[in-house]
Design a protein around this motif. Structure first.
Motif, mmCIF file in Angstrom:
data_model
loop_
_atom_site.group_PDB
_atom_site.id
_atom_site.type_symbol
_atom_site.label_atom_id
_atom_site.label_comp_id
_atom_site.label_asym_id
_atom_site.label_seq_id
_atom_site.Cartn_x
_atom_site.Cartn_y
_atom_site.Cartn_z
ATOM 1 N N VAL A 151 0.718 -1.163 -0.067
ATOM 2 C CA VAL A 151 -0.127 0.018 -0.151
ATOM 3 C C VAL A 151 0.911 1.241 0.071
ATOM 4 N N LEU B 180 2.331 1.584 -3.528
ATOM 5 C CA LEU B 180 1.452 2.059 -4.363
ATOM 6 C C LEU B 180 1.319 3.674 -4.103
ATOM 7 N N THR B 181 1.154 3.986 -3.274
ATOM 8 C CA THR B 181 1.015 5.478 -2.661
ATOM 9 C C THR B 181 2.204 6.378 -3.251
ATOM 10 N N SER C 32 2.089 6.627 -6.991
ATOM 11 C CA SER C 32 1.290 7.510 -7.442
ATOM 12 C C SER C 32 2.009 8.885 -7.091
ATOM 13 N N ALA D 289 -5.531 13.947 -9.783
ATOM 14 C CA ALA D 289 -4.677 12.737 -9.321
ATOM 15 C C ALA D 289 -4.752 12.549 -7.937
ATOM 16 N N ILE E 298 -7.838 11.471 -6.477
ATOM 17 C CA ILE E 298 -8.003 9.985 -6.699
ATOM 18 C C ILE E 298 -7.083 9.127 -5.963
ATOM 19 N N GLY E 299 -5.789 9.505 -5.869
ATOM 20 C CA GLY E 299 -4.924 8.754 -5.253
ATOM 21 C C GLY E 299 -5.126 8.501 -3.646
ATOM 22 N N ALA F 255 -8.165 8.609 -2.389
ATOM 23 C CA ALA F 255 -9.352 7.621 -2.272
ATOM 24 C C ALA F 255 -8.746 6.345 -2.423
ATOM 25 N N MET F 256 -7.808 6.066 -3.437
ATOM 26 C CA MET F 256 -7.283 4.608 -3.750
ATOM 27 C C MET F 256 -6.560 4.161 -2.486
ATOM 28 N N THR F 257 -5.578 4.962 -1.767
ATOM 29 C CA THR F 257 -4.857 4.572 -0.619
ATOM 30 C C THR F 257 -6.082 4.218 0.602
ATOM 31 N N TYR G 75 -9.028 3.146 0.436
ATOM 32 C CA TYR G 75 -9.676 1.875 -0.024
ATOM 33 C C TYR G 75 -8.527 0.735 0.089
ATOM 34 N N SER G 76 -7.339 0.882 -0.155
ATOM 35 C CA SER G 76 -6.473 -0.153 0.029
ATOM 36 C C SER G 76 -6.191 -0.525 1.358
#
Length: 114
Positions: free
Chosen positions: A29, A32-33, A36, A75, A78-79, A81-83, A85-86
């Motif tokens: 995680v 991925l952050t 991004s 971005a 969105i990043g 929110a993705m973090t 959720y992950s």
């Protein structure tokens, strides 16, 4: 300035790839952050790096492009929110399986016995 910017993007990318290749979910995680963030910096640099210049197209030879700046702002949201959720997904998997190993063979063996 461009050299420092390129070294920063390269370092972030290398560290994120290292963390993504780890076998545990939390470093993935974080990797991925960081990836991004590296992509956001790269997108930001496509609008030309100019200090003390107006962000207008066609004004001067070293003017900056505002479109990559808008893309990076989108971005970032969105990043985030993705973090979030992950992290929630990793915590739930940790609670259900009891391990945060990505390739946990013990869980696969337990499911096969049921």
């Amino acid at each position: 300035m461009e050299t420092l910017y390129a070294i920063t993007v390269g370092t972030l990318t290398a560290c994120s790839v290292f963390l993504i290749l780890r076998g545990r979910s939390f470093p993935i995680v974080i990797g991925l952050t960081m990836l991004s963030y590296a992509v956001n910096l790269f997108l930001f640099s496509t609008g030309r790096l100019a200090i003390n210049e107006l962000p207008l197209i066609g004004v001067g030879e070293t003017s900056t492009d505002p479109l990559p700046q808008a893309l990076v702002l989108t971005a970032i949201v969105i990043g985030f929110a993705m973090t979030a959720y992950s992290i929630i997904l990793a915590v739930r998997v940790r609670g259900e399986i009891g391990s945060d190993e990505v390739n946990d063979t013990n869980y696969a063996e337990q499911e096969g016995q049921r």
